[in-house]
Design a protein around this motif. Structure first.
Motif, short mmCIF file in Angstrom:
data_model
loop_
_atom_site.label_atom_id
_atom_site.label_comp_id
_atom_site.label_asym_id
_atom_site.label_seq_id
_atom_site.Cartn_x
_atom_site.Cartn_y
_atom_site.Cartn_z
N GLU A 119 -115.11 -101.25 -15.99
CA GLU A 119 -114.07 -100.95 -14.98
C GLU A 119 -113.99 -99.79 -14.95
N GLY A 120 -112.90 -99.86 -13.55
CA GLY A 120 -112.56 -99.37 -12.78
C GLY A 120 -110.99 -98.76 -14.05
N GLY A 121 -111.05 -96.99 -13.50
CA GLY A 121 -109.60 -96.85 -14.08
C GLY A 121 -108.50 -96.63 -12.49
N LYS A 122 -107.37 -97.07 -13.78
CA LYS A 122 -106.19 -97.55 -12.86
C LYS A 122 -105.70 -96.26 -12.06
N GLY A 123 -105.34 -96.69 -11.11
CA GLY A 123 -104.34 -95.08 -10.21
C GLY A 123 -103.16 -94.81 -11.15
N GLY A 124 -103.17 -93.76 -11.35
CA GLY A 124 -101.66 -92.99 -11.65
C GLY A 124 -100.33 -93.37 -11.28
N LEU A 125 -99.40 -93.20 -11.97
CA LEU A 125 -98.03 -93.30 -11.06
C LEU A 125 -97.57 -92.33 -9.76
N GLY A 126 -96.92 -92.52 -8.80
CA GLY A 126 -96.58 -91.61 -8.12
C GLY A 126 -94.77 -91.66 -8.42
N ASN A 127 -93.97 -89.94 -8.63
CA ASN A 127 -93.00 -89.89 -8.56
C ASN A 127 -92.00 -90.75 -7.75
N ALA A 128 -92.43 -91.87 -7.38
CA ALA A 128 -91.36 -92.75 -7.02
C ALA A 128 -91.41 -94.37 -8.10
N ARG A 129 -91.98 -94.17 -8.17
CA ARG A 129 -91.93 -95.18 -9.62
C ARG A 129 -91.29 -94.74 -10.53
N PHE A 130 -90.41 -93.50 -10.51
CA PHE A 130 -89.71 -93.58 -11.92
C PHE A 130 -88.00 -92.83 -11.55
N ALA A 131 -87.93 -93.17 -10.18
CA ALA A 131 -86.94 -93.09 -9.54
C ALA A 131 -86.18 -94.37 -10.25
N SER A 132 -84.49 -93.64 -10.62
CA SER A 132 -83.71 -94.88 -11.61
C SER A 132 -82.19 -94.07 -10.73
N SER A 133 -81.01 -95.55 -11.75
CA SER A 133 -79.29 -94.92 -11.58
C SER A 133 -79.17 -93.45 -11.76
N THR A 134 -79.92 -92.66 -13.19
CA THR A 134 -79.83 -91.93 -13.79
C THR A 134 -80.84 -90.98 -13.49
N ASN A 135 -81.77 -91.68 -12.88
CA ASN A 135 -82.26 -89.92 -12.13
C ASN A 135 -83.22 -90.41 -10.77
N ARG A 136 -82.45 -89.42 -9.74
CA ARG A 136 -83.11 -90.01 -8.83
C ARG A 136 -83.52 -89.14 -8.54
N PRO A 138 -86.70 -87.99 -10.19
CA PRO A 138 -87.86 -87.37 -10.96
C PRO A 138 -88.90 -86.01 -10.73
N ARG A 139 -89.08 -85.58 -11.39
CA ARG A 139 -90.55 -85.14 -10.95
C ARG A 139 -91.74 -85.17 -12.10
N LYS A 140 -91.82 -86.36 -12.20
CA LYS A 140 -92.79 -86.51 -13.16
C LYS A 140 -93.70 -88.06 -12.41
N ALA A 141 -95.58 -87.84 -12.79
CA ALA A 141 -95.94 -88.85 -12.23
C ALA A 141 -97.19 -88.62 -13.10
N THR A 142 -98.53 -89.48 -13.17
CA THR A 142 -99.07 -89.86 -14.38
C THR A 142 -100.17 -89.66 -13.88
N PRO A 143 -101.33 -89.52 -14.48
CA PRO A 143 -102.95 -88.60 -13.90
C PRO A 143 -103.60 -90.46 -14.28
#
Length: 342
Positions: A119-136, A138-143
């Motif tokens: 099975e192929g690996g899942k794609g990582g999440l871009g930083n748009a996924r981590f935006a929230s009301s307290t963290n507008r 985010p400089r985080k993304a996943t591999p």
């Protein structure tokens, strides 16, 4: 190149693409939000059964199969492209096993039946996924996740309606060439057939069937002697066994030859011992009438008909074809789960 009925191979699914860290850069917008896209899923490796294939020949030239990696995410909420799947086409009757544990993973018996081997690996999440009301911002993304990888083993067990069995040089190759349009190698020495040969037997009143001339058996084959399991593996799935005996060798030798085959079938599998058999005495053109009747009388205790033919001289072949056609029709009407004789 010869027939290939077993191979070891490596499969590697594609890794997932990495997520992206990106922010909007719009004119007159002093603080743009995150817009990094997700990585694409890696391609998977599938093994697909194909009725047009009859051997594992391709595995002689290629043993590594890899699917495509997923694309990385990009800015402006652009997600990475999914990796292309890798398809490995194999013949019907292919059994896929884990190379390390020998565990059976799948038994491919129908056309286009597919098995996901990695099975192929899942794609990582871009930083748009981590935006929230307290963290507008985010400089985080996943591999991306790694794709699965395995060493596998494939074994081929021919799917044939009728399997020709018998000791080397019993005349099976000649019989196959007379019953079908197959053109196997024929010569007057043992082990002419080193690889299974397939032919199509046609009937005027019914659907055709597949007939296989399988490598000759010798004593000790169930233990791997001679062609060993290369023979026995392929008769496991035949509906009817056509046991061919050389009747020209003399009664004592003929009976010994018959016993050898039956002992090997029984030692390999109780199911094979009870499989429906048609016993055929071949090369009767080398016997006179008295000798032929004596040979036939040797098997009167079996309680089933014994057919006498000469494949070389085409004697008795029409009667044999009719008998096989009736048995195949009977087998098909009962269903494929009833493989034993009455």
């Amino acid at each position: 190149m010869g027939f290939v009925d077993e191979a070891k191979f490596y499969v590697k699914a594609g890794d997932g693409g990495n997520g992206c860290v990106s922010f909007r850069r719009e004119k007159y917008v002093p603080k743009g939000g995150p817009n990094g896209g997700d990585g694409g899923r890696g391609g998977s490796v599938y093994i697909v059964a194909d009725s047009q294939l009859h051997s594992l020949m391709d595995f002689r030239y290629r043993s590594h199969f890899k699917a495509e990696r997923g694309g990385n995410g990009q800015g402006q909420d652009r997600h990475g492209r999914g990796g292309k799947d890798e398809l490995i086409r194999v013949p019907l009757g292919s059994v896929i096993k884990d190379a390390d544990t020998n565990q059976v993973l799948v038994d491919l018996t129908e056309h286009d039946q597919a098995f996901r081997a990695a099975e192929g690996g899942k794609g990582g999440l871009g930083n748009a996924r981590f935006a929230s009301s307290t963290n507008r911002a985010p400089r985080k993304a996943t591999p991306g996740q790694l794709g699965e990888e395995h060493w596998l083993r494939i074994e081929l067990k021919l799917l044939a309606d009728i399997g020709l069995i018998g000791l080397p040089n019993a005349g099976k190759s000649t019989l196959l060439s007379r019953l079908s349009a197959a053109n196997p190698k024929i010569a007057a020495y043992p082990f002419t057939t080193l690889d299974p040969q397939l032919g199509v037997l046609h009937f005027p009143w019914s659907e055709p069937c597949i007939i296989a001339d399988i490598p000759g058996l010798i004593q000790g084959a169930h233990q791997g002697v001679g062609l060993g399991h290369q023979f026995l593996r392929h008769i496991e799935r035949t509906s009817i066994l056509l046991h061919v005996l050389d009747a020209s060798v003399g009664e004592e030798q003929m009976l010994a030859d018959y016993a050898t085959i039956q002992e090997e079938l029984s030692a390999y599998s109780d199911e094979l011992k009870d499989r429906r058999q048609v016993l055929v005495l071949n090369k009767i053109d080398l016997l006179d009438e008295e000798e032929l009747q004596a040979r036939l009388a040797c098997f009167s205790h079996l309680g089933q008909g014994v057919m006498a033919i000469s494949a070389d001289e085409r004697i008795g072949l029409e009667e044999l074809k009719n008998t096989l056609g009736e048995l195949i029709d009977e087998h098909r009407s009962r269903g494929s789960d009833d493989l034993s004789g009455e």
